[in-house]
Each structure stands twice: as C-alpha cells, then as structure tokens.
Design an enzyme around this catalytic site. Structure first.
Site, PDB file in Angstrom:
ATOM      1  N   ARG A 271      62.693  79.253 -33.963  1.00 48.89           N
ATOM      2  CA  ARG A 271      62.058  78.109 -34.600  1.00 48.89           C
ATOM      3  C   ARG A 271      61.522  77.183 -33.510  1.00 48.89           C
ATOM      4  O   ARG A 271      62.261  76.395 -32.915  1.00 48.89           O
ATOM      5  CB  ARG A 271      63.084  77.380 -35.471  1.00 48.89           C
ATOM      6  N   HIS A 275      63.615  71.511 -37.340  1.00 49.26           N
ATOM      7  CA  HIS A 275      63.990  72.029 -38.657  1.00 49.26           C
ATOM      8  C   HIS A 275      63.001  71.568 -39.721  1.00 49.26           C
ATOM      9  O   HIS A 275      62.516  72.356 -40.526  1.00 49.26           O
ATOM     10  CB  HIS A 275      65.402  71.565 -39.001  1.00 49.26           C
ATOM     11  N   TYR A 284      69.809  68.814 -29.798  1.00 51.61           N
ATOM     12  CA  TYR A 284      70.728  69.956 -29.767  1.00 51.61           C
ATOM     13  C   TYR A 284      70.188  71.199 -29.059  1.00 51.61           C
ATOM     14  O   TYR A 284      70.862  72.218 -29.034  1.00 51.61           O
ATOM     15  CB  TYR A 284      71.164  70.336 -31.190  1.00 51.61           C
TER      16      TYR A 284
END
Length: 381
Positions: A271, A275, A284
C-alpha cells in the site's frame, strides 16, 4: 427388521479423528510468490492481454490519483487508495466472465470500475450520497463492503446457490490482509470447502491492517497457508505482477467452474498511499520502505516488459496516458457537480415492504420538510 437392525449388518464407520480428510501436500502454496514479468514465463504471455492489462493499470493509477485529489477538494468523504495495488485490482476484474460475480471490499472500487461500473457510481458510497451507488445486477458487482470480510460469506452463499440451481457462475471475493483476522474470513473458507462452492478468495496482502503490520496479525508462513486448514489449495503470487495475478486467478476461476471447489490466493503487494486520506502512515512506517516498493511498481513492470519485447513504443505509451487523463478529467468534472438528493430516498431501499415504523418515520420527515418549505415561502412573501 431393517438391514441396519440385522446382526452383523452394515455399520458406516467414520475415519479416525486424526486421519487427514485430504492429502495436504497438493494444497500447500509454493515457497516463493509466482511471477511472470521479467521471467522466461513472460515469453508465453499473450501480447494482447499484456497490452490490455497495461492500459487498465495505467488508467487505474490515474483513477487513484484523481480520487485522492477529490478527497482534498471535499468531493469525497474518504478514499482508500489502491496505488501500488492496481495489478491485483485489474486482474481480479479481467479474470471473470460476464456471468460471474465480483465481491469487493471498500478498497476495491478500481476493480469495480474495470468490471464496468461507472467511476462516479463506484465512488458514490465514499461520497456519502446514498447506499451502494450502482446497480449490483447490472455488472454483477456486489455492493462495496465497509465492514471487514463480511462480503466473503456472501460470495460463498451466492456461489453455492448458483451451483444448486445449475448456473455456470463463479464468485470472486476480494479482501485485505487485515480481513483475514476476522471470523467471517474463516467461516467463509470453511463453508466454501465443505460445500465445494465455486468461489475464489483473493487476499491482497499490502503489508498493513491500517497501522498493524502483518507480523502482528499472524505467525503463519503465509496467508496462503491458511487454505490447507480448510481443505482447499493455497496459491502465493506477486501481487504487483499483473500477468501473474491474472494467470493464477484464471486457473482458480476455471477450477471452480469445473467443480474443483474454492481456492485461496494471496497476492503480495504494498500500500503505497496511506490507509485512507484520514490516516498518517508516516507514524508507523519509514519512507525508505515505501521507496523500496516503488521500484517494484506494477506500471513499471508491465511497461518494461512490453517495451523490451517491442510490443509498446512511445506513441503507445502516450496514447494510454492520454486515455487515462481523459478518464480523470471526466471523473473530475462529474464529481464537481453537486448531486440532486431526495431525502425520501432514506426510506426507499431499506425493506422490500416498508415496516410500520419506517412508514411512520417517512411520514414525519415528509411533514417536517413540508413545514420548512411553507416557512420559507412565508418569509419570502
């Protein structure tokens, strides 16, 4: 006296609980993800299929960029991007025949668009306008599922019902790696294998369930290995290799159509974007990790294969990009038009026959709207 009651009569005995129902060896995935592009297997790939995959992947990249921009302009409430995952999205849609069904998650609007859904209709749910936004029966694309993995049992149910009716239909259900931690995932796989339903499960493993890395979700060798526990084959494929994903999915769809039962496929991808537009991925994961995956970009992989084989030149690249820009311009123009909404649509698609409570709520809203209209008219007199 029946045969079963006779002394020494036949007594069906189940196998011992420890005895395997099936041989696990053929169900195990390969140790490495299957690849086509950049390998000797690419020479056998259909040139027309490669060109078609390339055109859709380039359009998909532009679609993702435009949809992301629309969130910044306030035209979309949220958009879960599939930038970097376009190969799996495109292959999922193209591996199916017209009569088959696609069951997407909320992240799979690109697969729905490639399947034929109008881009504006595919984004309607994420815009917050109304319900699904498109007719699921028109293109055989189930409603986008925002709850994780709930589309998987739906796909199994449809596939099982189709087989009972004698319909030649296969269901392909898409889910992310985070969805494999939901109970619906396991229940769907178990039902599908026991019933030998004609369904294919495609897990797009993009590394993170929002901010949770895969290693904190499962200790399995791969997500594809989970197939063995349910008695179906597991396949591991390079999710950025559009030709490889299309081939593996095509084989699984054919197997399901011929009565071979379900398959679990894990597509290893990444990805690139956050998100959703509401997520800060820098909290993160490191930027150099993202850049490493950019070197394995699905657009670049296809473009390199096609140009090296003399199947694509600069004019061809320009034509595909121009087509993608035209699509983005049309999407932008139509999404910038304020939709005409009818508040009464809130009650139109809840039940086939409205309940007394729903009718009461509908009448109350209609009365309130009428009163507001009368007040406005009185003010302007």
């Amino acid at each position: 006296m029946t045969v079963m009651e006779q002394r020494g009569g036949y007594r069906p005995t189940p196998p011992p609980a420890w005895q395997p129902r099936t041989d696990p060896a053929p169900l195990l995935p390969d140790a490495e993800p299957y690849r086509v592009l950049g390998t000797p297997a690419a020479a056998k790939a259909d040139p027309e299929l490669l060109r078609r995959l390339y055109a859709h992947v380039v359009r998909g990249r532009r679609y993702n960029a435009q949809a992301t921009a629309l969130t910044k302009q306030g035209r979309l409430a949220v958009y879960p991007s599939t930038t970097g995952q376009e190969a799996s999205e495109v292959a999922a849609a193209l591996a199916l025949q017209e009569r088959d069904w696609l069951f997407p998650s909320y992240r799979d609007t690109l697969a729905a668009v490639v399947r034929g859904v109008d881009p504006v209709q595919a984004l309607t749910l994420l815009r917050g306008d109304r319900h699904t936004g498109y007719d699921p029966y028109e293109h055989r694309v189930a409603p986008l599922c925002t709850p994780l993995a709930t589309q998987l049992p739906h796909a199994v149910g449809l596939a099982h019902a189709a087989r009972l009716k004698g319909d030649d239909v296969v269901a392909l259900a898409m889910v992310g790696d985070g969805g494999t931690s939901e109970g619906d995932f396991h229940e769907a796989l178990n039902f599908a294998a026991v019933w030998q339903a004609p369904v294919v499960f495609l897990v797009q493993n993009n590394g993170f369930a929002i901010s949770v890395p895969l290693a904190k979700q499962t200790a399995a060798p791969s997500l594809a290995h989970k197939a063995v526990g349910y008695g179906m084959p597991g396949r591991l494929v390079d999710g950025n290799d559009a030709a490889a994903v299309h081939e593996v999915l095509g084989e699984a769809v054919d197997r399901a159509r011929q009565g071979g039962g379900p398959t679990l496929i894990e597509a290893i991808t990444y990805r690139i974007d956050a998100h959703t537009n509401a997520d800060d991925a820098t909290r993160y994961r490191a930027a150099d990790e993202v850049e490493t995956w950019r070197a394995h970009d699905p657009v670049v992989l296809l473009e390199r294969e096609l140009t090296e084989r003399g199947l694509l030149d600069e004019d061809g690249i320009r034509a595909v990009r121009d087509d993608a820009e035209a699509m983005a311009a049309d999407l932008r123009e139509r999404m910038n038009q304020d939709p005409v909404l009818d508040p009464m649509d809130l009650f139109a698609h809840v039940y086939a026959e409205p309940t007394p409570q729903l009718r009461e709520q509908r009448d109350l809203l209609r009365a309130e709207l009428a009163a507001e209209h009368d007040d406005r008219e009185g003010t302007h007199r």
